[in-house]
Design a protein around this motif. Structure first.
Motif, PDB file in Angstrom:
ATOM      1  N   ASP A  41      33.832 -42.669  31.568  1.00  0.00           N
ATOM      2  CA  ASP A  41      32.985 -41.536  31.956  1.00  0.00           C
ATOM      3  C   ASP A  41      32.335 -41.763  33.305  1.00  0.00           C
ATOM      4  O   ASP A  41      32.125 -40.814  34.065  1.00  0.00           O
ATOM      5  CB  ASP A  41      31.923 -41.282  30.886  1.00  0.00           C
ATOM      6  N   ARG A  44      34.908 -40.697  35.734  1.00  0.00           N
ATOM      7  CA  ARG A  44      35.066 -39.237  35.664  1.00  0.00           C
ATOM      8  C   ARG A  44      33.939 -38.530  36.415  1.00  0.00           C
ATOM      9  O   ARG A  44      34.196 -37.601  37.203  1.00  0.00           O
ATOM     10  CB  ARG A  44      35.062 -38.782  34.204  1.00  0.00           C
ATOM     11  N   ASN A  48      34.353 -36.070  39.508  1.00  0.00           N
ATOM     12  CA  ASN A  48      33.866 -34.688  39.428  1.00  0.00           C
ATOM     13  C   ASN A  48      33.014 -34.344  40.649  1.00  0.00           C
ATOM     14  O   ASN A  48      33.108 -33.238  41.197  1.00  0.00           O
ATOM     15  CB  ASN A  48      33.018 -34.487  38.164  1.00  0.00           C
ATOM     16  N   LEU A  87      44.767 -38.860  37.656  1.00  0.00           N
ATOM     17  CA  LEU A  87      43.326 -38.647  37.738  1.00  0.00           C
ATOM     18  C   LEU A  87      42.954 -37.304  38.350  1.00  0.00           C
ATOM     19  O   LEU A  87      41.777 -36.930  38.318  1.00  0.00           O
ATOM     20  CB  LEU A  87      42.682 -39.770  38.571  1.00  0.00           C
ATOM     21  N   ILE A  90      41.452 -34.890  35.815  1.00  0.00           N
ATOM     22  CA  ILE A  90      40.149 -35.422  35.412  1.00  0.00           C
ATOM     23  C   ILE A  90      39.108 -35.072  36.456  1.00  0.00           C
ATOM     24  O   ILE A  90      38.011 -34.591  36.144  1.00  0.00           O
ATOM     25  CB  ILE A  90      40.224 -36.951  35.218  1.00  0.00           C
ATOM     26  N   HIS A  93      38.151 -31.395  36.503  1.00  0.00           N
ATOM     27  CA  HIS A  93      37.619 -30.905  35.221  1.00  0.00           C
ATOM     28  C   HIS A  93      38.565 -29.890  34.582  1.00  0.00           C
ATOM     29  O   HIS A  93      38.134 -28.919  33.970  1.00  0.00           O
ATOM     30  CB  HIS A  93      36.238 -30.294  35.431  1.00  0.00           C
ATOM     31  N   ARG A 127      31.452 -33.546  27.910  1.00  0.00           N
ATOM     32  CA  ARG A 127      32.871 -33.384  27.616  1.00  0.00           C
ATOM     33  C   ARG A 127      33.018 -32.886  26.178  1.00  0.00           C
ATOM     34  O   ARG A 127      32.044 -32.720  25.451  1.00  0.00           O
ATOM     35  CB  ARG A 127      33.621 -34.708  27.757  1.00  0.00           C
ATOM     36  N   THR A 216      40.298 -39.373  29.487  1.00  0.00           N
ATOM     37  CA  THR A 216      39.011 -40.060  29.508  1.00  0.00           C
ATOM     38  C   THR A 216      38.693 -40.676  28.144  1.00  0.00           C
ATOM     39  O   THR A 216      38.665 -39.986  27.127  1.00  0.00           O
ATOM     40  CB  THR A 216      37.884 -39.093  29.907  1.00  0.00           C
TER      41      THR A 216
END
Length: 391
Positions: A41, A44, A48, A87, A90, A93, A127, A216
């Motif tokens: 996370d 991630r 993001n 990725l 990820i 999103h 998530r 993830t």
């Protein structure tokens, strides 16, 4: 007549997403936070942030929820470009299971449920996970589902075990597919429920070691033991779960195809570059007939996959549910992309089975794709039933 030409705006968008994916995201593939059980996370959240800064966060979502409001064809173009790196989705999103869950909540959830779960979810603050598959066979055949819920006052009490639940650790909430027992005039049947993942009665019982590593926090076995879910957290209507599964899965099959197409394109580019540079028996290996034929087969199948995906996406844009078509596309594309990835490993030789390139991971991911959202054999069975019925 269906046109497959990109508009100037789509061409520019494709260049933007490819540039972001390859220049910004791909270097993170070697980050230690990108683990054998998928990105953490922490990684991630960092990715993001980069996607937000690039103006490429949640491209599939309606503008109401902070997305870019694209149609399905434009989404296909964006997802393919994002899929050039495992990725990429990820970061933007738009990876599974979150992308499919966002679509389901947007279409089925009440306004109160959207405010509680979809709003922070769309913003990337939490998530999700989707608890449907079970170790006893309720996956491709959800009618075998054993997870059940019984009425207790204004609550439903859930018992059961789910497995291969992607991203369960660290998820903010889960959508649970279960069978509600009818009681004293109160309805029953296959139903979807929403629950916060930190609710008493949810236990992450086992982390699964799997072939793939792009989701993830990986895949988990989850036990529901006396989980209390208020009636107000029913998603849609009690007994209508199978209908909502199709609301989620028909477009989700296509978005899987879109993302994994990007991965296969990346593997093909790496193999093509290698075939130009690596010499054997006095010339680059790409000039040998066997290798050249594999590269040509890749090019043919990648374009066939792209056209199939766009065809089904155009049907969705016209308002067609496209359940049958998405099943055909998922089957054909998953099998073809696996062949493409396999050829790329073969072209790279020894390097193809190492982590020196991303090709080995893409090969593993596309192998798993032949199972996810229904194995090819189940889709072929469903397709055969439909054509026999209509003949």
């Amino acid at each position: 007549m269906i046109s497959f030409d990109l508009t100037p705006a789509q061409e520019e968008l494709k260049r933007r997403v490819e540039g972001f994916t390859m220049d910004i995201v791909a270097p993170y593939e070697k980050d230690p936070r990108n683990t054998p059980h998928g990105p953490t996370d922490e990684l991630r959240i960092e990715l993001n942030r980069l996607a937000r800064e690039a103006g490429l966060f949640a491209p599939h979502l309606p503008r109401r929820w902070g997305g870019m409001g694209f149609d399905h064809v434009t989404t296909a173009i964006v997802f393919e470009a994002a899929g050039l790196s495992p990725l990429g989705p990820i970061a933007m999103h738009c990876a599974a299971p979150d992308e499919g869950n966002m679509n389901l909540l947007d279409k089925v959830a009440t306004e109160e449920q959207k405010e509680r779960w979809l709003k922070p979810f769309a913003a990337g603050r939490i998530r999700s996970c989707f608890s449907m598959t079970e170790p006893w066979g309720a996956g491709a055949d959800p009618s075998k589902m054993k997870t059940s819920a019984v009425y207790d006052g204004d609550d439903l009490v859930v018992h059961g075990v789910k497995w291969l639940i992607t991203g369960a650790r660290g998820a903010g909430f889960t959508i649970i597919f279960c069978h509600v027992e009818a009681s004293e005039g109160r309805p029953g049947g296959p139903t979807m429920l929403i629950s916060d993942m930190d609710a008493p009665g949810i236990e992450l019982t086992r982390e699964l070691d799997t072939l793939d590593s792009s989701f993830t926090n990986g895949h988990w076995e989850v036990t529901f033991a006396g989980l209390r879910v208020p009636i107000g957290n029913v998603l849609g209507q009690i007994g209508e779960g199978f209908r909502y599964v199709q609301v989620r899965l028909a477009p989700a099959r296509l978005t899987h195809c879109m993302r994994w197409l990007g991965g296969a394109v990346r593997a093909h580019r790496i193999a093509l570059d290698y075939a130009r540079r690596r010499e054997a028996f006095g010339r680059p290996i790409g000039q040998h007939g066997e290798i050249g034929a594999m590269l040509a087969d890749n090019e043919l199948e990648l374009q066939q996959c792209r056209l199939m995906i766009w065809w089904a996406a155009k049907l969705l844009d016209k308002g067609d549910h496209a359940r049958h078509e998405s099943s055909m596309v998922k089957t054909m594309v998953s099998e073809a992309l696996y062949r493409v990835a396999d050829r790329c490993v073969q072209i790279l030789g020894g390097m193809g089975v190492t982590s020196d390139t991303v090709v080995a991971q893409i090969f593993r991911e596309t192998r798993a794709f032949r199972l996810y959202d229904g194995p090819s054999e189940v889709h072929k069975w469903a397709i055969s039933r439909k054509i026999l019925k209509n003949s």
